[in-house]
Scaffold this active site. Structure first.
Site, PDB file in Angstrom:
ATOM      1  N   ALA A  16       0.835  -1.213   0.000  1.00  0.00           N
ATOM      2  CA  ALA A  16       0.000   0.000   0.000  1.00  0.00           C
ATOM      3  C   ALA A  16       0.864   1.255   0.000  1.00  0.00           C
ATOM      4  O   ALA A  16       0.640   2.178  -0.794  1.00  0.00           O
ATOM      5  CB  ALA A  16      -0.933  -0.015   1.210  1.00  0.00           C
ATOM      6  N   GLU A  49      -0.389 -11.782  -3.220  1.00  0.00           N
ATOM      7  CA  GLU A  49       0.422 -12.067  -4.400  1.00  0.00           C
ATOM      8  C   GLU A  49      -0.417 -12.357  -5.640  1.00  0.00           C
ATOM      9  O   GLU A  49       0.122 -12.694  -6.680  1.00  0.00           O
ATOM     10  CB  GLU A  49       1.350 -13.251  -4.080  1.00  0.00           C
ATOM     11  CG  GLU A  49       2.157 -12.979  -2.814  1.00  0.00           C
ATOM     12  CD  GLU A  49       3.402 -13.833  -2.642  1.00  0.00           C
ATOM     13  OE1 GLU A  49       3.288 -15.040  -2.860  1.00  0.00           O
ATOM     14  OE2 GLU A  49       4.463 -13.272  -2.297  1.00  0.00           O
ATOM     15  N   LYS A  78      -2.131 -14.435 -14.714  1.00  0.00           N
ATOM     16  CA  LYS A  78      -3.297 -15.029 -14.055  1.00  0.00           C
ATOM     17  C   LYS A  78      -4.525 -14.810 -14.939  1.00  0.00           C
ATOM     18  O   LYS A  78      -4.842 -13.668 -15.281  1.00  0.00           O
ATOM     19  CB  LYS A  78      -3.488 -14.364 -12.679  1.00  0.00           C
ATOM     20  CG  LYS A  78      -4.755 -14.800 -11.965  1.00  0.00           C
ATOM     21  CD  LYS A  78      -4.894 -14.160 -10.607  1.00  0.00           C
ATOM     22  CE  LYS A  78      -6.254 -14.454 -10.022  1.00  0.00           C
ATOM     23  NZ  LYS A  78      -6.534 -13.700  -8.806  1.00  0.00           N
ATOM     24  N   GLU A 339     -11.049 -13.415  -3.677  1.00  0.00           N
ATOM     25  CA  GLU A 339     -11.157 -12.903  -5.041  1.00  0.00           C
ATOM     26  C   GLU A 339     -10.029 -11.908  -5.329  1.00  0.00           C
ATOM     27  O   GLU A 339     -10.149 -11.067  -6.219  1.00  0.00           O
ATOM     28  CB  GLU A 339     -12.528 -12.254  -5.256  1.00  0.00           C
ATOM     29  CG  GLU A 339     -13.678 -13.256  -5.358  1.00  0.00           C
ATOM     30  CD  GLU A 339     -13.733 -13.977  -6.723  1.00  0.00           C
ATOM     31  OE1 GLU A 339     -12.979 -13.601  -7.624  1.00  0.00           O
ATOM     32  OE2 GLU A 339     -14.546 -14.921  -6.855  1.00  0.00           O
ATOM     33  N   THR A 341      -8.840  -9.127  -3.979  1.00  0.00           N
ATOM     34  CA  THR A 341      -9.348  -7.764  -4.157  1.00  0.00           C
ATOM     35  C   THR A 341      -8.607  -6.688  -3.357  1.00  0.00           C
ATOM     36  O   THR A 341      -8.829  -5.503  -3.586  1.00  0.00           O
ATOM     37  CB  THR A 341     -10.843  -7.717  -3.769  1.00  0.00           C
ATOM     38  OG1 THR A 341     -11.037  -8.479  -2.571  1.00  0.00           O
ATOM     39  CG2 THR A 341     -11.707  -8.285  -4.869  1.00  0.00           C
TER      40      THR A 341
HETATM   41  C1  LIG Z   1      -3.487 -14.030   4.432  1.00  0.00           C
HETATM   42  C2  LIG Z   1      -3.578 -12.896   3.459  1.00  0.00           C
HETATM   43  C3  LIG Z   1      -3.544 -13.157   2.091  1.00  0.00           C
HETATM   44  C4  LIG Z   1      -3.662 -12.101   1.179  1.00  0.00           C
HETATM   45  N1  LIG Z   1      -3.707 -12.363  -0.169  1.00  0.00           N
HETATM   46  C5  LIG Z   1      -3.953 -11.345  -1.044  1.00  0.00           C
HETATM   47  C6  LIG Z   1      -4.043 -11.568  -2.444  1.00  0.00           C
HETATM   48  O1  LIG Z   1      -3.854 -12.666  -2.937  1.00  0.00           O
HETATM   49  N2  LIG Z   1      -4.328 -10.512  -3.236  1.00  0.00           N
HETATM   50  C7  LIG Z   1      -4.508  -9.254  -2.743  1.00  0.00           C
HETATM   51  O2  LIG Z   1      -4.828  -8.334  -3.510  1.00  0.00           O
HETATM   52  N3  LIG Z   1      -4.364  -9.019  -1.429  1.00  0.00           N
HETATM   53  C8  LIG Z   1      -4.100 -10.013  -0.585  1.00  0.00           C
HETATM   54  N4  LIG Z   1      -3.950  -9.750   0.748  1.00  0.00           N
HETATM   55  C9  LIG Z   1      -3.931  -8.364   1.201  1.00  0.00           C
HETATM   56  C10 LIG Z   1      -2.543  -7.780   0.911  1.00  0.00           C
HETATM   57  O3  LIG Z   1      -1.560  -8.582   1.541  1.00  0.00           O
HETATM   58  C11 LIG Z   1      -2.443  -6.357   1.414  1.00  0.00           C
HETATM   59  O4  LIG Z   1      -3.524  -5.605   0.934  1.00  0.00           O
HETATM   60  C12 LIG Z   1      -1.184  -5.715   0.911  1.00  0.00           C
HETATM   61  O5  LIG Z   1      -0.047  -6.512   1.168  1.00  0.00           O
HETATM   62  C13 LIG Z   1      -0.996  -4.357   1.546  1.00  0.00           C
HETATM   63  O6  LIG Z   1      -0.520  -4.455   2.847  1.00  0.00           O
HETATM   64  P1  LIG Z   1      -0.144  -3.109   3.576  1.00  0.00           P
HETATM   65  O7  LIG Z   1       0.880  -2.391   2.768  1.00  0.00           O
HETATM   66  O8  LIG Z   1      -1.399  -2.396   3.888  1.00  0.00           O
HETATM   67  O9  LIG Z   1       0.446  -3.619   4.964  1.00  0.00           O
HETATM   68  P2  LIG Z   1       1.886  -4.224   5.350  1.00  0.00           P
HETATM   69  O10 LIG Z   1       2.484  -5.030   4.264  1.00  0.00           O
HETATM   70  O11 LIG Z   1       1.694  -4.867   6.678  1.00  0.00           O
HETATM   71  O12 LIG Z   1       2.798  -2.949   5.533  1.00  0.00           O
HETATM   72  C14 LIG Z   1       2.730  -2.141   6.682  1.00  0.00           C
HETATM   73  C15 LIG Z   1       3.903  -1.207   6.686  1.00  0.00           C
HETATM   74  O13 LIG Z   1       3.796  -0.331   7.809  1.00  0.00           O
HETATM   75  C16 LIG Z   1       5.008  -0.316   8.509  1.00  0.00           C
HETATM   76  N5  LIG Z   1       4.738   0.001   9.920  1.00  0.00           N
HETATM   77  C17 LIG Z   1       3.785  -0.501  10.738  1.00  0.00           C
HETATM   78  N6  LIG Z   1       3.880   0.047  11.951  1.00  0.00           N
HETATM   79  C18 LIG Z   1       4.908   0.925  11.906  1.00  0.00           C
HETATM   80  C19 LIG Z   1       5.502   1.787  12.842  1.00  0.00           C
HETATM   81  N7  LIG Z   1       5.074   1.887  14.115  1.00  0.00           N
HETATM   82  N8  LIG Z   1       6.559   2.523  12.438  1.00  0.00           N
HETATM   83  C20 LIG Z   1       7.035   2.465  11.182  1.00  0.00           C
HETATM   84  N9  LIG Z   1       6.495   1.665  10.241  1.00  0.00           N
HETATM   85  C21 LIG Z   1       5.453   0.892  10.608  1.00  0.00           C
HETATM   86  C22 LIG Z   1       5.599  -1.701   8.294  1.00  0.00           C
HETATM   87  O14 LIG Z   1       6.981  -1.720   8.520  1.00  0.00           O
HETATM   88  C23 LIG Z   1       5.259  -1.904   6.811  1.00  0.00           C
HETATM   89  O15 LIG Z   1       6.213  -1.251   6.009  1.00  0.00           O
HETATM   90  C24 LIG Z   1      -3.788 -10.779   1.657  1.00  0.00           C
HETATM   91  C25 LIG Z   1      -3.750 -10.528   3.025  1.00  0.00           C
HETATM   92  C26 LIG Z   1      -3.650 -11.574   3.930  1.00  0.00           C
HETATM   93  C27 LIG Z   1      -3.628 -11.277   5.394  1.00  0.00           C
END
Ligand SMILES: Cc1cc2nc3c(=O)[nH]c(=O)nc-3n(C[C@H](O)[C@H](O)[C@H](O)COP(=O)(O)OP(=O)(O)OC[C@H]3O[C@@H](n4cnc5c(N)ncnc54)[C@H](O)[C@@H]3O)c2cc1C
Length: 501
Positions: A16, A49, A78, A339, A341
């Protein structure tokens, strides 16, 4: 808040955070100073992924060359998701991307197929994506030559860590400043807006506007602003996952597989260098130990690590834009990846933020519109995912019995009833999933119409049969001309061996 927005701090550097950083830098770079703070000590969630075709728009926005992007991320193509054992044990179907059949005389294609079902073959005989997926073939064919029919529609599988790292390099070349530090606190102004992030080393990171991409922690949107969370676990009760990588298998399949298990489901995502696997399950019905055993028993190659546990609560933040903070990714909510998403939700949240960006002036109307659209988006996807659980025939299995007997949202009940009456499928223009998606999943999950649109009879039976036969032939024939998926990757987008430039 009404001053000019000149500086943005993005908190978090997972998928994100880096998607937001690269898109904002590309579109608003000249106007904004963008800083991203992430903690390499905390790391990223490291799953996520599998994607859906709309990600191609994001790739265009950030000017990715598709082959290079796949090389950098060990990516594959895919074409579909295969759902195994969802309706009943032993049964499977695919939710393929792209159209199914071709509409005729104002009437959606599937009415003709439903009407003539006895002689018209399977619904998936009318999907080029299905033929290619099941035969492990792929090529970039936007159209079937010499016909008006669409070709393949594709998305990608990729390694989540490599994807974030690739985006990070791109964003930094566009001027995004990266800070590796832990956020220790959020400093607010007297009116409640966020003024700065306090880092563990004592530094203060001030900005006009903040984007919370801190994952499930929601450091700004929840820990500081107490925005609130709408819990949907009464509809989607799975609350835990175990993720494990395994060795690559052959053939390299161009689709994600989702296999329903005792109290949840298992994913399988083929990449160039490994396969991603995981078990999403409901802890009220299955212990962690059994979940682990079931996952390991259902792998089709050797594990490369121990299963990694992840916990979540399905639902959505009550507002995705609160004060001068917008959240996205896991900080904004969680819908299980059935899915694929979530990455899409990040992408549309970025698009919406760019369109409604509060450059200057009172932005209350923009904030309200942003939150309205984000809520609707989440709810459309929620209904589509619930459909997979609710419409099951796994009678006598406690988890699946509960799912089948739950009270579903009225919006979903209405959609199912329209289909049951006369095979009607009506989707709002901003619903991510449109007719061919709802059709395949309703049919695959055993939802059957009592009739079809009477207009079908306006076309003579002989002409209808000929039309359906010609379509089937064209799709099957077009698939035969495609190269193998692994062969296409080897020729165009094979990842470089580790350490190569
Ligand atoms: C089991 C599972 C399977 C998934 N499979 C899919 C899929 O197939 N397709 C899909 O579209 N989505 C999937 N998702 C969702 C997808 O993984 C997330 O939408 C995507 O990886 C985005 O994650 P993020 O960047 O929001 O969070 P994260 O990857 O957790 O990143 C969070 C960031 O914030 C930082 N952070 C947190 N706290 C602090 C702090 N106090 N100080 C400094 N930095 C901090 C961390 O270091 C990291 O850089 C899945 C999720 C799960 C749980």
């Amino acid at each position: 808040m009404s001053q000019e927005i000149r500086s943005v701090v993005i908190a978090g550097g997972g998928t994100a955070g880096w998607m937001a950083a690269s898109a904002l830098a590309r579109v608003l770079g000249p106007r904004l100073t963008i800083t991203l703070v992430e903690s390499s000590e905390i790391g990223i969630v490291g799953v996520g992924e599998a994607t859906i075709p709309a990600i191609q728009q994001f790739n265009k926005l950030v000017k990715f060359n598709e082959d290079e992007f796949l090389k950098q991320t060990q990516g594959t193509f895919k074409l579909a998701i295969e759902f195994v054992n969802w309706w009943e044990k032993g049964q499977s179907y695919m939710h393929t991307f792209g159209p199914v059949g071709r509409d005729l005389a104002y009437i959606p294609f599937h009415h003709y197929w439903v009407y003539d079902q006895q002689t018209a073959g399977s619904l998936w005989d009318y999907s080029l994506n299905w033929f290619a997926a099941t035969q492990a073939r792929f090529s970039r064919v936007p159209k079937i030559p010499n016909t008006p029919l669409s070709g393949l529609t594709w998305a990608f599988h990729f390694d989540a860590s490599l994807y974030a790292a690739y985006l990070s390099r791109l964003a930094q070349t566009m001027g995004v400043r990266r800070i590796d530090a832990k956020i220790a606190g959020v400093l607010q102004k007297p009116d409640g807006d966020v003024r700065a992030l306090k880092l563990e080393d004592g530094r203060e990171l001030e900005a006009d506007f903040f984007i919370d991409c801190t994952g499930f922690r929601g450091v700004l949107i929840e820990q500081a602003l107490k925005t609130g969370y709408e819990d949907w676990s009464h509809w989607l009760p799975c609350d835990r996952a175990l993720a494990v990588p395994t060795e690559r298998t052959s053939p390299l399949l161009p689709f994600t597989r989702s296999t329903a298990l005792e109290a949840g489901w298992q994913w399988r995502i083929p990449l160039q260098h490994r396969t991603g696997n995981g078990h999403v399950y409901c802890s009220a019905h299955l212990s962690d130990e059994h979940a682990r055993d079931q996952l390991l028993a259902n792998l089709d190659s050797k594990p490369l690590a121990d299963p990694r546990p992840i916990r979540f609560v399905t639902g959505r933040r009550k507002m995705l834009w609160n004060r001068n903070v917008v959240c996205m990714g896991l900080a904004s909510g969680f819908l299980e990846p059935l899915e694929s998403t979530s990455i899409h939700l990040i992408q549309v949240t970025i698009q919406r933020l760019i369109l409604l960006f509060p450059h200057v002036g009172d932005h209350e109307a923009r904030r309200q519109e942003f939150n309205r659209a984000a809520s609707a988006e989440y709810e459309y996807i929620r209904d589509f995912i619930i459909l997979h659980y609710y419409a099951n025939n796994r009678v006598g299995e406690a988890f699946w019995d509960d799912c089948r007997n739950m009270k579903i949202p009225d919006s979903l009940a209405h959609k199912i009833e329209l289909f049951r009456e006369t095979a009607g499928i009506f989707c709002a223009a901003d619903d991510l999933f449109q007719l061919s998606s709802w059709l395949q999943v309703m049919w695959g999950q055993g939802v059957r119409p009592r009739g079809t649109h009477p207009f079908v009879e306006a076309i003579a039976p002989h002409d209808r049969a000929g039309y359906l036969r010609d379509l089937r032939k064209l799709f099957a024939g077009a698939a035969q001309t495609l190269p193998g998926h692994a062969e296409f990757i080897a020729q165009n987008c094979a990842a470089r061996p580790p350490g190569a430039a």
